[in-house]
Design an enzyme around this catalytic site. Structure first.
Site, mmCIF file in Angstrom:
data_model
loop_
_atom_site.group_PDB
_atom_site.id
_atom_site.type_symbol
_atom_site.label_atom_id
_atom_site.label_comp_id
_atom_site.label_asym_id
_atom_site.label_seq_id
_atom_site.Cartn_x
_atom_site.Cartn_y
_atom_site.Cartn_z
ATOM 1 N N ASP A 248 0.838 -1.193 0.000
ATOM 2 C CA ASP A 248 0.000 0.000 0.000
ATOM 3 C C ASP A 248 0.874 1.245 0.000
ATOM 4 O OD1 ASP A 248 0.741 0.458 2.656
ATOM 5 O OD2 ASP A 248 -1.007 -0.603 3.449
ATOM 6 N N LYS A 270 -3.828 3.356 -1.953
ATOM 7 C CA LYS A 270 -5.127 4.016 -1.987
ATOM 8 C C LYS A 270 -4.993 5.394 -1.362
ATOM 9 C CE LYS A 270 -7.088 0.619 0.166
ATOM 10 N NZ LYS A 270 -8.137 -0.045 0.904
ATOM 11 N N MET A 383 -5.805 8.268 10.669
ATOM 12 C CA MET A 383 -6.535 8.928 9.570
ATOM 13 C C MET A 383 -7.369 10.081 10.113
ATOM 14 S SD MET A 383 -7.642 5.489 7.485
ATOM 15 C CE MET A 383 -7.946 4.467 8.916
HETATM 16 N N1 SAH Z 1 -1.967 -0.414 9.595
HETATM 17 C C1 SAH Z 1 -1.462 0.926 9.857
HETATM 18 C C2 SAH Z 1 -2.546 1.965 9.837
HETATM 19 C C3 SAH Z 1 -3.234 2.118 8.519
HETATM 20 S S1 SAH Z 1 -4.377 3.444 8.515
HETATM 21 C C4 SAH Z 1 -0.687 0.921 11.179
HETATM 22 O O1 SAH Z 1 -0.762 -0.050 11.921
HETATM 23 O O2 SAH Z 1 0.001 1.902 11.437
HETATM 24 C C5 SAH Z 1 -3.388 4.766 7.903
HETATM 25 C C6 SAH Z 1 -3.094 5.756 8.988
HETATM 26 O O3 SAH Z 1 -2.069 5.289 9.827
HETATM 27 C C7 SAH Z 1 -2.600 7.096 8.504
HETATM 28 O O4 SAH Z 1 -3.664 7.918 8.077
HETATM 29 C C8 SAH Z 1 -1.942 7.639 9.756
HETATM 30 O O5 SAH Z 1 -2.905 8.116 10.669
HETATM 31 C C9 SAH Z 1 -1.358 6.379 10.347
HETATM 32 N N2 SAH Z 1 0.063 6.213 10.006
HETATM 33 C C10 SAH Z 1 0.621 5.244 9.279
HETATM 34 N N3 SAH Z 1 1.957 5.387 9.208
HETATM 35 C C11 SAH Z 1 2.256 6.483 9.906
HETATM 36 C C12 SAH Z 1 3.465 7.170 10.207
HETATM 37 N N4 SAH Z 1 4.663 6.732 9.765
HETATM 38 N N5 SAH Z 1 3.405 8.296 10.971
HETATM 39 C C13 SAH Z 1 2.232 8.737 11.426
HETATM 40 N N6 SAH Z 1 1.055 8.128 11.171
HETATM 41 C C14 SAH Z 1 1.064 7.028 10.413
#
Ligand code: SAH
Length: 462
Positions: A248, A270, A383
């Protein structure tokens, strides 16, 4: 990269070296491993050089280099350890068309000789463009310890067997065979003695030739928040073995670099709102590749089980009768809380913790706002950028104090990480001003630890 590494064929070529002392000896020890015809010019050679000449391993000429001596040579080494003599011999070598190296003189050399780890035919060359010979030596020592001494023998036996192994279908079947040879059956056979080892190749091939094509498989793998060092060892192994990697948007290029070079990389990224590839398309893609026998890695940012629509993908995979497993990863909340030097839970402050999503498929997500608004509560909002004003409104309406600390961490764990320390009251305005473009996680109820707060204000706060 000022110097481009290549492996030069010296079979039947001429190599000329001028010098008879220690520097000459060191270079000759390396050069004697090659199949070059070596000529040494030295009026007063070290005894070892005279011995090698007597054994017929090189030609020794007991006088200084003169014009005409280097014609036709592929390489020339100036190893007299005397700048004046080195400059003289190098000028002759260059005029006569040889690539020239002057020992310990990077500037006037056309090439450098790397530090070498020799497991012939496997050779590792290490270069630092002269910047850090100490580092090159340390890397060499590390590799020497790590690569089994028998690696060369395995590779030589393997090379002789390549044509025979071609009866296996290309791709995964062949790779599995060679991987078993180098890492399992080969070392075991060698432990029993080199004589038995080529028999072991025949046996191994017979076993692989009669084996059914390996079934497809899907690994749902957490890529962590972006820093490749925050990958698990299992995630790395899965990437090493994958035929197809479907990732992704959150997965960083540095992590994709770790996939096997032959693997097919597919970006199923996405946008936050409005998918560019629908979930059904992604499910179908995963199933299609695995059904063809591929080892598929479905690589998701953070932990695959957190806001990743994992269930829908698992259902598609199991409905198609394809086996799967999950490799957890470090979720954004863990990486973000580490970035602000805080703890997700704390005795006396919060004994529970909520992971929320700012929006779901229907729009802004609804939650138990009354519970979230209680003092001391901590929520990690994924998000949550677009829904900041909505979340603020709901929390204030349910009695949360406008002074409740709120911290937004963008690009947690990555080189471009930014931290925005604010309050519930000021959140929407501060967020708009910061114009964050990367993924960001919002903590309600957590501020950066005091010691860090000062630092962030100076360097990172936006
Ligand atoms: N599976 C992922 C989350 C997916 S939803 C996890 O466990 O982290 C996507 C959201 O994750 C983004 O909109 C943001 O809020 C958060 N996110 C993912 N990577 C990030 C990062 N490196 N720094 C800050 N927020 C992050």
């Amino acid at each position: 990269m000022k110097h481009f590494p290549i492996f030069l064929s010296l079979e039947g070529r001429r190599v000329v070296l001028s010098g008879g002392g220690d520097a000459a000896l060191a270079k000759l020890r390396l050069l004697l491993k090659t199949e070059a015809g070596i000529t040494v010019f030295a009026p007063d050679p070290a005894p070892e050089i005279a011995d090698w000449a007597a054994e017929g391993r090189l030609t020794l000429v007991r006088r200084p280099v003169a014009p005409g001596d280097i014609t036709g040579a592929a390489l020339f080494y100036g190893a007299d350890e005397d700048p004046v003599e080195d400059a003289r011999t190098a000028a002759i070598a260059r005029a006569e068309g040889a690539l020239t190296n002057i020992v310990d003189n990077l500037e006037d050399s056309a090439f450098i000789t790397p530090a070498i780890v020799d497991r012939d035919p496997v050779t590792v060359a290490i270069g630092t463009e002269g910047a850090a010979p100490v580092l090159a030596r340390a890397i060499k020592a590390d590799l020497e310890a790590r690569l089994p001494a028998t690696l060369g023998i395995l590779a030589r036996l393997g090379k002789a067997f390549r044509a025979a192994a071609d009866i296996l279908p290309m791709g995964r079947a062949r790779r599995d065979f060679w991987s078993d040879w180098y890492f399992r059956d080969g070392p075991r056979a060698l432990a029993r003695g080199e004589d038995g080892a080529s028999g072991a190749l025949d046996e191994l091939l017979a076993r692989h030739a009669s084996r059914d094509a390996r079934a497809g498989h899907v690994a749902f793998v957490g890529a962590g928040p972006g820093d490749p060092e925050l990958l698990t060892l299992k995630a790395r192994r899965a990437l090493d073995e994958a035929d197809v990697v479907i990732h992704d948007r959150l997965v960083t290029p540095a992590i994709l670099e770790l996939a096997r070079r032959e693997a097919t990389l597919i970006d199923a990224g996405k946008e936050g709102f409005g998918p560019s590839m629908t979930q059904d398309d992604i499910n179908a893609l995963i199933v299609e590749h695995a059904a063809q026998g591929a080892q598929v890695v479905r690589l998701k940012g953070g932990d695959p089980t957190v806001f990743g629509r994992l269930d829908e993908e698992i259902e598609a995979v199991t409905a198609a009768g394809i086996p799967f497993h999950i490799v957890p990863g470090i979720t954004a909340a863990s990486a973000s809380v580490a970035a602000i030097g805080q703890s997700l839970t704390s005795r006396g402050r919060n004994t529970s913790l909520r992971f929320l999503t700012g929006h779901d498929m229907k729009g802004f997500a609804d939650h138990d706002w009354a519970a979230l608004a209680r003092p001391g509560e901590v929520a990690a909002i994924y998000m949550g950028k677009k829904s900041a004003r909505f979340i603020q409104g709901r929390l204030l309406m349910h009695g949360a104090a406008p002074s409740t600390p709120v911290t937004v961490i963008e690009n947690a764990s990555r080189p471009d990480q930014r931290i925005l320390a604010t309050t519930l009251g000021a959140l929407p305005a501060d967020l708009a001003r910061a114009a964050l473009t990367g993924p960001a996680l919002t903590f309600v109820g957590l501020a950066p630890r005091a010691a860090r707060a000062e630092l962030t204000r100076q360097q990172e706060v936006v």
